[in-house]
Design an enzyme around this catalytic site. Structure first.
Site, PDB file in Angstrom:
ATOM      1  N   PRO A  28       0.825  -1.218   0.000  1.00  0.00           N
ATOM      2  CA  PRO A  28       0.000   0.000   0.000  1.00  0.00           C
ATOM      3  C   PRO A  28       0.857   1.266   0.000  1.00  0.00           C
ATOM      4  CG  PRO A  28      -0.768  -1.573   1.654  1.00  0.00           C
ATOM      5  CD  PRO A  28       0.562  -2.064   1.179  1.00  0.00           C
ATOM      6  N   GLU A  29       0.606   2.123  -0.959  1.00  0.00           N
ATOM      7  CA  GLU A  29       1.242   3.439  -1.025  1.00  0.00           C
ATOM      8  C   GLU A  29       0.144   4.454  -1.305  1.00  0.00           C
ATOM      9  OE1 GLU A  29       4.965   3.586  -3.153  1.00  0.00           O
ATOM     10  OE2 GLU A  29       5.408   1.481  -2.721  1.00  0.00           O
ATOM     11  N   LYS A  35      -0.603   8.330   2.746  1.00  0.00           N
ATOM     12  CA  LYS A  35      -0.925   6.934   3.025  1.00  0.00           C
ATOM     13  C   LYS A  35      -1.995   6.793   4.104  1.00  0.00           C
ATOM     14  CE  LYS A  35       3.836   5.505   2.011  1.00  0.00           C
ATOM     15  NZ  LYS A  35       5.008   4.769   2.534  1.00  0.00           N
ATOM     16  N   CYS A  39      18.219  -5.711 -16.418  1.00  0.00           N
ATOM     17  CA  CYS A  39      17.643  -4.384 -16.618  1.00  0.00           C
ATOM     18  C   CYS A  39      16.961  -4.339 -17.977  1.00  0.00           C
ATOM     19  CB  CYS A  39      18.749  -3.333 -16.541  1.00  0.00           C
ATOM     20  SG  CYS A  39      18.214  -1.658 -16.973  1.00  0.00           S
ATOM     21  N   CYS A  70      19.423  -1.934 -20.246  1.00  0.00           N
ATOM     22  CA  CYS A  70      20.821  -2.211 -20.586  1.00  0.00           C
ATOM     23  C   CYS A  70      21.249  -3.654 -20.347  1.00  0.00           C
ATOM     24  CB  CYS A  70      21.733  -1.272 -19.802  1.00  0.00           C
ATOM     25  SG  CYS A  70      21.821  -1.660 -18.029  1.00  0.00           S
ATOM     26  N   CYS A  86      19.638  -0.307 -10.862  1.00  0.00           N
ATOM     27  CA  CYS A  86      20.506  -0.790 -11.921  1.00  0.00           C
ATOM     28  C   CYS A  86      21.853  -0.076 -11.773  1.00  0.00           C
ATOM     29  CB  CYS A  86      19.921  -0.507 -13.294  1.00  0.00           C
ATOM     30  SG  CYS A  86      21.085  -0.875 -14.655  1.00  0.00           S
ATOM     31  N   CYS A 105      22.580   1.992 -15.249  1.00  0.00           N
ATOM     32  CA  CYS A 105      21.684   3.077 -15.657  1.00  0.00           C
ATOM     33  C   CYS A 105      21.633   4.216 -14.638  1.00  0.00           C
ATOM     34  CB  CYS A 105      20.266   2.557 -15.886  1.00  0.00           C
ATOM     35  SG  CYS A 105      20.083   1.503 -17.342  1.00  0.00           S
TER      36      CYS A 105
END
Length: 263
Positions: free
Chosen positions: A2-3, A51, A234, A237, A258, A261
């Site tokens: 949950p966000e 939230k 990724c 890449c 990553c 990146c």
């Protein structure tokens, strides 16, 4: 997990069946609220703040007491279910923490991390930063708060609800990836305006989706760029995604990135 988008969607579902309607019964299944009774009172608003979810109840019956808000926070496992009265619950009854019923529907909060009644919810939640999903989101204030501690890792700052409300562990990994920024980079070295804008766009795009996605792909294995993808390639890449721990408000939390990146 949950966000802000999850809570916004829950508030929308609850609003459809509760707002403007009278509660015919209420059951609070936690010791601290065991004697609380909101029956006979009107729900005047259902809203989310980051939230946090608030169900505002008026003093609709003389002598029923002052207006209050049912404040809940889902934490990791919580959920609100809404359905017509008589329909079988989707979680065991012993996990229900609150049941609110109108003449036609019931809202059941299961496994809620926080459940309380607040007389002044706006004062209680005044510490929160600008809500990314609010119509009046204050972008400049969010940037100002984030920039206040330039040495803090940006991955930790994004989780601090006092700075900007709504981002959780999933979105902070995805936001850092999409901005090509290592989560450990100090806030003072980050262009915060585009990062705040991206945070709002991602939460807004997912606020009513049944399947959260940051890639635009809703298939189960294609929704995320890096979150939950430790050891996988990724998507840009083909470098192996890494996972680590980053101290944030509330303790250490998992972070994904990553190494090629993100710099």
């Amino acid at each position: 997990m949950p966000e802000g988008d999850t809570v916004y969607a829950a508030a929308s579902r609850l609003r459809a069946v509760l707002e403007g309607r009278r509660l015919v019964s209420s059951q609070f299944r936690i010791p601290s609220l065991a004697t609380a009774d909101l029956s006979g009172r009107d729900v005047v608003a259902v809203r989310s703040r980051g939230k946090h979810l608030l169900i505002d109840v008026d003093e609709s019956t003389p002598g029923a007491g002052d207006a209050v808000s049912v404040h809940s926070h889902l934490k990791m496992e919580g959920v609100w279910h809404v359905h017509p009265i008589g329909r079988r619950w989707r979680r065991p009854a012993y996990r229900a923490r609150v049941v609110l019923r109108t003449e036609t529907h019931e809202a059941v909060g299961f496994d809620l991390g926080i459940l309380e009644l607040l007389a002044d919810p706006d004062a209680a939640l005044a510490y929160l930063g600008p809500d990314l999903l609010a119509d009046d989101f204050d972008r400049d204030e969010a940037i100002r708060r984030l920039a206040a501690d330039p040495d803090q890792p940006v991955g930790a700052a994004l989780l601090d609800q006092r700075l900007m409300a709504g981002v959780g562990n999933v979105f902070r990994s995805e936001i850092c990836y999409l901005r090509k920024v290592l989560p450990t980079r100090p806030v003072g070295e980050v262009d915060l305006g585009p990062m705040v804008d991206l945070s709002r766009r991602l939460l807004w795009a997912n606020r009513l989706r049944s399947a959260r996605t940051t890639t635009g792909n809703t298939s189960p294995n294609g929704r995320m760029w890096v979150y939950g993808r430790q050891g996988q390639l990724c998507r840009r890449c083909a470098t192996l995604i890494k996972r680590g721990e980053l101290v944030s408000t509330g303790g250490e939390r998992s972070i994904y990135w990553c190494p090629r990146c993100q710099t």
